[in-house]
Scaffold this active site. Structure first.
Site, PDB file in Angstrom:
ATOM      1  N   SER A 124       5.236  -7.020   3.393  1.00 40.68           N
ATOM      2  CA  SER A 124       5.836  -7.311   4.706  1.00 40.68           C
ATOM      3  C   SER A 124       6.608  -8.634   4.651  1.00 40.68           C
ATOM      4  CB  SER A 124       4.738  -7.353   5.760  1.00 40.68           C
ATOM      5  OG  SER A 124       3.730  -8.247   5.348  1.00 40.68           O
ATOM      6  N   GLU A 180      -4.993  -4.030  -2.010  1.00 37.36           N
ATOM      7  CA  GLU A 180      -6.440  -3.749  -1.968  1.00 37.36           C
ATOM      8  C   GLU A 180      -6.726  -2.429  -1.262  1.00 37.36           C
ATOM      9  OE1 GLU A 180      -4.772  -6.047  -0.461  1.00 37.36           O
ATOM     10  OE2 GLU A 180      -5.379  -6.284   1.634  1.00 37.36           O
ATOM     11  N   CYS A 236       9.891   1.714   3.219  1.00 41.72           N
ATOM     12  CA  CYS A 236      10.736   0.566   3.581  1.00 41.72           C
ATOM     13  C   CYS A 236      12.196   0.970   3.738  1.00 41.72           C
ATOM     14  CB  CYS A 236      10.603  -0.535   2.549  1.00 41.72           C
ATOM     15  SG  CYS A 236      11.330  -0.068   0.991  1.00 41.72           S
ATOM     16  N   PHE A 250       0.804  -1.227   0.000  1.00 46.19           N
ATOM     17  CA  PHE A 250       0.000   0.000   0.000  1.00 46.19           C
ATOM     18  C   PHE A 250       0.831   1.269   0.000  1.00 46.19           C
ATOM     19  CE2 PHE A 250       0.936  -0.153   4.557  1.00 46.19           C
ATOM     20  CZ  PHE A 250       1.139   1.188   4.832  1.00 46.19           C
ATOM     21  N   LYS A 263      -1.541  -7.487  -9.286  1.00 48.42           N
ATOM     22  CA  LYS A 263      -2.508  -7.510  -8.166  1.00 48.42           C
ATOM     23  C   LYS A 263      -2.026  -6.480  -7.160  1.00 48.42           C
ATOM     24  CE  LYS A 263      -3.303  -8.588  -4.391  1.00 48.42           C
ATOM     25  NZ  LYS A 263      -3.605  -7.600  -3.316  1.00 48.42           N
ATOM     26  N   GLU A 312       9.474  -4.026  13.031  1.00 48.92           N
ATOM     27  CA  GLU A 312       9.059  -2.981  12.086  1.00 48.92           C
ATOM     28  C   GLU A 312       7.746  -2.355  12.581  1.00 48.92           C
ATOM     29  OE1 GLU A 312       7.676  -4.070   8.069  1.00 48.92           O
ATOM     30  OE2 GLU A 312       8.826  -2.355   7.328  1.00 48.92           O
TER      31      GLU A 312
HETATM   32  P1  NAD Z   1       1.416  -6.672   3.073  1.00 47.51           P
HETATM   33  O1  NAD Z   1       2.441  -7.749   3.168  1.00 47.51           O
HETATM   34  O2  NAD Z   1       0.320  -6.650   4.081  1.00 47.51           O
HETATM   35  O3  NAD Z   1       0.676  -6.725   1.646  1.00 47.51           O
HETATM   36  C1  NAD Z   1       1.397  -6.718   0.434  1.00 47.51           C
HETATM   37  C2  NAD Z   1       0.582  -7.441  -0.632  1.00 47.51           C
HETATM   38  O4  NAD Z   1       0.406  -8.809  -0.244  1.00 47.51           O
HETATM   39  C3  NAD Z   1      -0.819  -6.874  -0.845  1.00 47.51           C
HETATM   40  O5  NAD Z   1      -1.087  -6.878  -2.219  1.00 47.51           O
HETATM   41  C4  NAD Z   1      -1.722  -7.838  -0.089  1.00 47.51           C
HETATM   42  O6  NAD Z   1      -3.010  -7.969  -0.659  1.00 47.51           O
HETATM   43  C5  NAD Z   1      -0.977  -9.163  -0.177  1.00 47.51           C
HETATM   44  N1  NAD Z   1      -1.133 -10.005   1.018  1.00 47.51           N
HETATM   45  C6  NAD Z   1      -1.294  -9.584   2.303  1.00 47.51           C
HETATM   46  N2  NAD Z   1      -1.357 -10.645   3.131  1.00 47.51           N
HETATM   47  C7  NAD Z   1      -1.219 -11.749   2.364  1.00 47.51           C
HETATM   48  C8  NAD Z   1      -1.181 -13.148   2.654  1.00 47.51           C
HETATM   49  N3  NAD Z   1      -1.302 -13.614   3.894  1.00 47.51           N
HETATM   50  N4  NAD Z   1      -1.025 -14.016   1.619  1.00 47.51           N
HETATM   51  C9  NAD Z   1      -0.880 -13.554   0.355  1.00 47.51           C
HETATM   52  N5  NAD Z   1      -0.919 -12.239   0.027  1.00 47.51           N
HETATM   53  C10 NAD Z   1      -1.071 -11.334   1.012  1.00 47.51           C
HETATM   54  O7  NAD Z   1       2.210  -5.293   3.056  1.00 47.51           O
HETATM   55  P2  NAD Z   1       1.623  -3.819   3.149  1.00 47.51           P
HETATM   56  O8  NAD Z   1       1.128  -3.584   4.542  1.00 47.51           O
HETATM   57  O9  NAD Z   1       0.714  -3.550   2.010  1.00 47.51           O
HETATM   58  O10 NAD Z   1       2.945  -2.949   2.886  1.00 47.51           O
HETATM   59  C11 NAD Z   1       3.840  -2.590   3.902  1.00 47.51           C
HETATM   60  C12 NAD Z   1       5.008  -3.533   3.979  1.00 47.51           C
HETATM   61  O11 NAD Z   1       5.689  -3.564   2.726  1.00 47.51           O
HETATM   62  C13 NAD Z   1       6.042  -3.104   5.000  1.00 47.51           C
HETATM   63  O12 NAD Z   1       6.493  -4.248   5.688  1.00 47.51           O
HETATM   64  C14 NAD Z   1       7.155  -2.500   4.156  1.00 47.51           C
HETATM   65  O13 NAD Z   1       8.430  -2.530   4.738  1.00 47.51           O
HETATM   66  C15 NAD Z   1       7.088  -3.389   2.957  1.00 47.51           C
HETATM   67  N6  NAD Z   1       7.713  -2.774   1.787  1.00 47.51           N
HETATM   68  C16 NAD Z   1       8.930  -3.237   1.408  1.00 47.51           C
HETATM   69  C17 NAD Z   1       9.581  -2.665   0.335  1.00 47.51           C
HETATM   70  C18 NAD Z   1      10.932  -3.174  -0.087  1.00 47.51           C
HETATM   71  O14 NAD Z   1      11.436  -2.710  -1.086  1.00 47.51           O
HETATM   72  N7  NAD Z   1      11.542  -4.104   0.620  1.00 47.51           N
HETATM   73  C19 NAD Z   1       8.991  -1.602  -0.368  1.00 47.51           C
HETATM   74  C20 NAD Z   1       7.733  -1.152   0.036  1.00 47.51           C
HETATM   75  C21 NAD Z   1       7.106  -1.753   1.130  1.00 47.51           C
END
Ligand code: NAD
Length: 488
Positions: A234, A184, A289, A157, A181, A389
């Site tokens: 994450s 959401e 991140c 997000f 994808k 985090e």
């Molecule tokens: P998230 O892991 O909750 O969601 C990311 C994506 O995965 C979304 O599209 C979501 O629908 C999907 N998703 C969520 N739970 C899932 C599951 N159990 N099984 C399969 N798919 C699932 O992350 P977020 O809250 O949207 O974003 C924040 C996180 O992203 C933070 O941890 C941040 O550090 C990380 N991030 C990392 C980088 C990087 O370059 N390393 C860059 C941006 C964000």
């Protein structure tokens, strides 16, 4: 206002299959503006059949697209780039509406996204293979790079435009087709990107867009037609994505969470360090991140740095990202706000000194989801607020005796995304960058996110895979190598 009146005002969020926008038949989630809490859009959860149709569309488009001359593929991306620039203000406003970022941050992320398209426009020279004549008697050898097929992108997000642009421009420039994808929580920025890339002349089916949560992701991870998966989110989910994609025979790159440190040496320019760290820690409300979430202050750097950080935090205007006077916007939603406030309680219970309490800022009483900049002093590296985090505007200050102790604090982290050092000594900077176990290092830079010509190189618990996103790694990830040995 009645529920039905609100529902009629909610913005739609289409999916894309076979090059056409259509409305999903799945259930819907309501998207709220993080700055006001108001419902703004209906976000669908795609059905099983819709996800299958998106993959089928990408697969059907692959033979023609993969054999379209690479220069013609890149030409579509040049047009896409022009359209993005033409619609810049609208795209930037949409990022603020969906995610909450203040306008200047949204503009910065737009610019970084545009740079990814610029990089992808030049992919033809990076796809070149290698040739050696006379590898045997009358035998020549050469290698070529070929696209894989259907690739999938799953995005978080916090950068609604930029992170999808880390993936699909390079993938399609290399000749692959794609199913995106997006999160959401912020999917409408991706809808707009699909509209623009098709307006730019992309053939139907090369890019497809579905919406949803875990079941949709699981379907993408297990469908045998999908060849590669790019994920950003994450760490727990990244680990799961990597393992599941691999178990299903796909290549995967899964970028995870982070806990980034900035080490400040006593010889650093304190004013520059404090300003830079403020913007790294509290920019994008800490939802970045590569944000600094732990400062390791070495020796006598601690007191003047803390005073400068507190002063700068007191002067920060927190408010609606659409208001041009705001310097920090809201966090994404009420669950995130609850999680961040809980971490502030945890820090107090663990015995850290709350040097600035963002819960007391007036913005916290606004509608929407705000937490003011919060600073803990005397944080021990073993505390949860120093290790986990938080992904919000909470900064921990750890005090260290010397550079080696500071490096030990950084290296004890389970994450390895980014770290920075602030110093006037080239020798100290060199020692730090040689010893520190993070994939991205900043020297007097608070957000060491590489430009798109380099890969985005998280290590340890911040990355699962071997080829990173962007740069030459990105091109290798989205292509297969073939070696021809030829006697003629
Ligand atoms: P998230 O892991 O909750 O969601 C990311 C994506 O995965 C979304 O599209 C979501 O629908 C999907 N998703 C969520 N739970 C899932 C599951 N159990 N099984 C399969 N798919 C699932 O992350 P977020 O809250 O949207 O974003 C924040 C996180 O992203 C933070 O941890 C941040 O550090 C990380 N991030 C990392 C980088 C990087 O370059 N390393 C860059 C941006 C964000």
């Amino acid at each position: 206002m009645s529920i039905s009146a609100i529902a009629t005002q909610l913005k739609p969020c289409p999916i894309y299959i076979d090059g056409r926008a259509r409305m999903s038949r799945g259930d819907v989630l309501i998207q709220h503006n993080p700055a006001t809490g108001e419902p703004v859009a209906e976000i669908p959860i795609c059905t099983h059949d819709e996800v299958a149709a998106a993959i089928a569309s990408a697969q059907a488009a692959f033979p023609a697209w993969s054999t379209t001359p690479v220069l013609n593929r890149c030409r579509v991306l040049f047009h896409f780039h022009q359209l993005m620039e033409k619609h810049a203000d609208e795209l930037i406003a949409l990022v603020t509406e969906e995610n909450g970022k203040v306008r200047e941050e949204a503009r910065g992320s737009f610019q970084r996204g545009l740079e990814c398209v610029e990089f992808a426009c030049g992919v033809s020279s990076l796809m070149m293979g290698e040739t050696v004549e006379h590898v045997g008697a009358d035998v020549d050898g050469w290698s070529t790079r070929l696209p894989l097929g259907v690739c999938v992108g799953i995005t978080p997000f916090n950068f609604p435009l930029m992170v999808p642009l880390w993936m699909f421009p390079v993938a399609i420039a290399c000749g692959n087709t794609f199913v995106l994808k997006p999160s959401e929580r912020v999917p409408r920025s991706s809808v707009r990107l699909l509209e623009l890339v098709y307006e730019a002349g992309l053939p139907a089916g090369v890019m497809n867009l579905v919406h949803g949560t875990k079941p949709v992701v699981d379907q993408l991870l297990t469908d045998p037609r999908v060849k590669a998966v790019s994920f950003v989110g994450s760490s727990g989910v990244a680990r799961y994505i990597y393992a599941t994609a691999a178990a299903n025979g796909k290549r995967a790159q899964a970028l995870g969470g982070a806990k980034n440190h900035s080490v400040v040496m006593p010889d650093a320019d304190m004013k520059h360090s404090a300003t830079t760290i403020m913007s790294s820690s509290f920019g994008c409300a800490g939802e970045r991140c590569v944000a600094t979430s732990v400062v390791v202050a070495v020796g006598e750097a601690a007191d003047p740095l803390l005073a400068a950080l507190k002063k700068a935090a007191d002067e920060m205007k927190v408010g609606d990202g659409a208001d041009r006077s705001s310097v920090m916007g809201p966090i994404i939603n009420s669950e995130a706000k609850k999680r961040i406030l809980n971490y502030i309680d945890v820090g107090e219970q663990e015995g850290a000194k709350l040097a600035r309490d963002g819960r007391k800022d007036p913005c916290c009483d606004n509608d929407g989801y705000f937490v003011g900049p919060t600073i803990f002093d005397n944080v021990k590296p073993s505390m949860r607020i120093a290790r986990e985090e938080i992904f919000g505007p909470v900064l921990s200050v750890v005090r260290a005796r010397d550079l080696q102790e500071a490096v030990d604090v950084v290296n004890a982290s389970e994450y390895g995304n980014a770290s920075s050092i602030f110093t006037k000594s080239g020798h100290t900077a060199r020692e730090f960058s040689a010893k520190v176990q993070t994939g991205m290092v900043g020297i007097n830079v608070g957000v060491p996110a590489p430009v798109a010509i380099f890969p985005f190189t998280g290590w340890k618990g911040s990355f699962f895979g071997d080829l990173h996103a962007l740069g030459k790694d990105g091109v290798k990830f989205y292509t297969e190598t073939r070696v021809v040995t030829c006697r003629w």
